[in-house]
Design a protein around this motif. Sequence first.
Motif, short mmCIF file in Angstrom:
data_model
loop_
_atom_site.label_atom_id
_atom_site.label_comp_id
_atom_site.label_asym_id
_atom_site.label_seq_id
_atom_site.Cartn_x
_atom_site.Cartn_y
_atom_site.Cartn_z
N GLU A 3 36.92 37.50 47.59
CA GLU A 3 37.94 38.15 46.77
C GLU A 3 37.35 39.35 46.04
OE1 GLU A 3 39.55 35.89 43.56
OE2 GLU A 3 41.40 37.05 43.52
N HIS A 76 32.82 43.84 36.64
CA HIS A 76 34.20 43.78 36.15
C HIS A 76 34.31 44.50 34.81
CE1 HIS A 76 38.11 42.10 35.10
NE2 HIS A 76 37.58 41.57 33.99
N LEU A 121 43.67 45.76 40.61
CA LEU A 121 43.76 44.34 40.29
C LEU A 121 45.20 43.86 40.40
CD1 LEU A 121 41.31 43.88 37.25
CD2 LEU A 121 40.97 43.11 39.61
N ARG A 126 45.72 40.00 40.73
CA ARG A 126 44.82 39.46 39.71
C ARG A 126 45.00 40.16 38.37
NH1 ARG A 126 40.76 35.89 41.03
NH2 ARG A 126 40.86 35.66 38.78
N GLU A 127 46.28 40.40 37.96
CA GLU A 127 46.46 41.02 36.66
C GLU A 127 45.96 40.10 35.53
OE1 GLU A 127 48.74 39.91 38.87
OE2 GLU A 127 50.58 40.98 38.34
N ASP A 128 45.81 38.80 35.85
CA ASP A 128 45.30 37.89 34.82
C ASP A 128 43.93 38.34 34.30
OD1 ASP A 128 44.51 37.16 37.55
OD2 ASP A 128 43.30 35.63 36.56
N LEU A 129 43.16 39.02 35.15
CA LEU A 129 41.83 39.44 34.72
C LEU A 129 41.88 40.60 33.72
CD1 LEU A 129 39.80 39.26 38.05
CD2 LEU A 129 39.79 37.66 36.16
N ARG A 138 42.39 31.76 31.87
CA ARG A 138 41.58 32.95 32.09
C ARG A 138 40.09 32.62 32.16
NH1 ARG A 138 40.70 38.44 31.85
NH2 ARG A 138 38.91 38.91 30.55
N ARG A 141 39.36 31.45 35.55
CA ARG A 141 39.37 32.50 36.57
C ARG A 141 38.14 33.40 36.44
NH1 ARG A 141 44.81 33.74 38.11
NH2 ARG A 141 45.63 31.76 38.84
#
Length: 838
Positions: A3, A76, A121, A126-129, A138, A141
């Motif tokens: 990913e 990240h 993202l 993966r907008e959660d990141l 979170r 993840r």
Amino acid sequence: KEEFIKILSALWEEIFNTPEIVQSVAGEKLRVKFRFSDLNISMYIDLTGETPHFFWSEDGEEPFDVEMILSSQTSHLFWMEKLNVPLSIASRKIIAKGSVQKALKLLPALKPAFALYPQTLKKMGREDLLKEATTQKRKKRLHLFGRHTKRGYRLEVIPSFPLELNEEADKIQPPVLHNKPMNIRPQDLLHMMYLIRAFERHLSQAFKEGRLPTEAIHLSIGQEAVAAGVCMNLRDSDYLNTTHRGHGHIIAKGADINKMMAELYGKREGLCKGKGGSMHVTDGSKGILGANGIVGAGYLLALGAGFTIKHHKKSDDVSVVIAGDGSVNQGMFHEAMNMIALFELPVLVIVENNRYGEFTSIERHSAETELHKRARAYTLEAHVLDGNDAQTVYKEVGKIIEHIRRDGKPRFVELLTYRLHGHMEGEPELYRDSKEKEEFLHKDPIHILEQDLINALQMTKKDLDKLKLEAERVITEAVAFAEQAAEPPADDLTKDVYAPESKNCFEGDFVLDKAVSEMSYAQAVNSALAEEMERDERVFLWGEDVSLGGYFNVTEGLVDRFGPKRIIDTPISENAIVGGAVGAAMTGMRPVAEILFADFLTCAMDPILNQAAKLRYMTGGQVFVPLTIRTPVGSGIGMAAQHSQAMERFFFGIPGLIVIAPSDAFTAKGLLKSAIRSNNPVLFIEHKLLYADAGPINPDEYTLPIGKARVVKKGEDLSIVTYLLGVGIARQTAKILAAEGIDAEIIDLLSLYPLDVKTVLESVKKTGRLVTLEEEPFTGSIGSEVISCVALAGLALLKKPPLKIASPENPIAYAKNLENAMTPSPEEVAKMIKEKFF
Ligand SMILES: Cc1ncc(C[n+]2csc(CCOP(=O)(O)OP(=O)(O)O)c2C)c(N)n1
């Protein structure tokens, strides 16, 4: 991993599809490698050709101009613009290699690229990141990218202190020893010598065959007449100290032979549960205080045991020490001899002169080879006897022991003998020729006694064979017992380090009642000593000049109250002060040994480290050593390098020892009382500059808990962890900081070993900033240990790296300004703290 690769690939495709970015990086002629350390993969950004492009490589062998090594998580944060990249490189969050400057120049060009990351993202689902790391979801993840950010600590990574609290600990006593009736006949002596020889012959064979778990075993074959002749005169209640060559002495004193053999085989059923082995084997139930691997240590322990007999047991028992000719050249021998004679203790000193100290003959190791002459220099009545003639040894030593029983005065006996085996099994014996050995084979003590019995008692060869067979049967049984016995279970490893302790001295809080009086630190120590001596007649104090109050007047007046038999001035013999106290502690006393200046602890290293701290473990828990050693540390009185050191670094972290360092009158009194009541050896460190400090004290009797730190001032912004003099400095520092709105918490460690890591972690959890403050030089200090524990158990708690304030790495100087420069002022400490954290 997949990913992560997908997301970054999508991002860089976007980047290279954005003409303005491509234009701004064009012509850089640079190949940048991003190595993702936690994923074992590298991404290459190639700007060398006409068209910029990227590719991935698992082996990472492609050429590059600059390499950035970072984790997926750091990557990240990088794209989220959460990192200051140059700072991250400096603090090694990102490790750069190659032309870093050139790479950094690219950053502005990449500026628009950062905006593409959130979009990517989102596109990848993966907008959660993008959210802050607050929800559980979170956190989970984020784990994908390597790291978790919980603000907690894990105390379990610090090994727990192997000390057990138990209700019965107050009642702990050395074994009660009974007298045994004595009616020893010559054939009993011979049987004993057969037994010892059979025991050691077996060991010799077992050693050759590799059946013993040791590389070194010292046998006394040829010296059995000493063992039988001396020890068969002794009752169980007489004490015996012996050496590395002590099997015979211990057997003849009555030790359980099966368990002794099992000990040598390293078994759980061994006398010392497999923890002592040949050089430390002992049977406490027979009054044996131990074999000792330190050749002169037995003299000191015997001195202490003699003290117990004279002043506590008040019996006609005798404390016997047997050691070799080589041992008389140790300082311990001389310190012990002087003190044994000076204090007129019921001690029998036996030197078993087998003509060699290891591989060096007596002519080469001693200026005066007639060793009994040395005893006369100490005014001891001295004898020299043929140590190969068992009957003579038994009779003559018996008479000498009877004299000691009657008048309580010490005696010295040199027994001349010879060892027929090497210093240790398997050594080539290059230092002596076969002729010499041949000569002594004719003087084998067993043959001598056999001949005597045949001649004088008309015993026949058959009678003797019967005795010998009987001895061999006992040994065969012992070997079978040892072989069948189990090895110690793995969890035995950390048992028997400390004697059990009562909760009273290890639990509770530092509660200062409404104080009715103030006392100086010195008076508090004095008062603790007085109260404990009043409470327990086993407590006594000895040291240099203690009856006159000592150098710092701490023990002033105690002699008037308790008399010179309990407040005892000693010679300047630190080894004997501590070593003798160890012997007294093992036999039922509760000694307090004072060392005038902590710097002189170096002269008592062996009794502290090798004896007091280890004897319980080496004897498999047969012995406990309730000893307190008091001593002042620290600079500030212009006495320079050898009278001013902080010495705690040498003693904390020694399994078996406890180290306490109180910072004021209240803690000095309560902790000293606990130390004296402790069943274990305690090094109690006082500070010269604190002696005159007055402070409140509880009006009623109290003890304070060992092993606990005290929060002396609560605060929110930083934790100052300190002890002794540092506590006062920290208090003043906190006032300076408070004026600037910085709220410091102060932790006074009080116990250095065990260290109360939990209280430190709780504080750092709140403040996120750690400062250690101490008088020790920087390297390898108490502060180092505090920081290490926080790093191991709670690194995530720290907002910034800790600040360690310690003294510079030089000895203490004489000139006042140089001496003062060793300890920072509160102003200097406050400045360092502000610079570092605020
Ligand atoms: C303090 C100390 N130094 C050195 C040693 C190493 N060592 C073990 S046995 C030994 C010889 C001791 O000679 P001696 O006292 O005559 O006893 P023997 O071995 O002859 O019985 C030495 C030097 C030790 N165990 N302890």
